[in-house]
Motif scaffolding. Sequence first.
Motif: not given
Length: 160
Positions: A47-53, A98-101
């Motif tokens: 959710a945090r990654t998608l909110s940044i996108f 960076h989202a999936f390190p």
Amino acid sequence: MSLDVTKRSGFVLRMLSLTAFSCMVLFAGIVVMQNEELGKLVPPSTARTLSIFFAYIVSMITFNYALATRGRNFMGWKNEALIMIGFIVAFVGMFLPHAFPTSQVIVTESWIPFSSKESTQLKANWVYAVVSLISLPFFYKAFQGIRAMSLWKPTKKNVE
């Protein structure tokens, strides 16, 4: 300076502004992803990654549209959509590592016997950066369409 030259230079300046804005949002997104203190407040999740996108997409579209209408250098819906898709795909391609390190275990040896420490460190997975190359055909098609417009063709006033 003629109106055509002003529109052309305004368009180039708008593209440079969008590139700078994309870099700023990219670095801010990386800071949010890698900051441990912010991770306590908003835990790492999809959710945090998608909110940044989503925030990037909304801000880029509104920023681009506002600059295009204010500068009176809107280049047509199709070309503008292709440019926005290109910027969005490039951002996603540079943000995904960076989202999936990948995690790497680091062993710290100590001089005291049996007291070595193991810690995991997250490193960017640059395999995902190849996604940003998908944006090149979108930019190419958009700039082909823009170059075909009458604004970019030489007139007799410009030749003399």
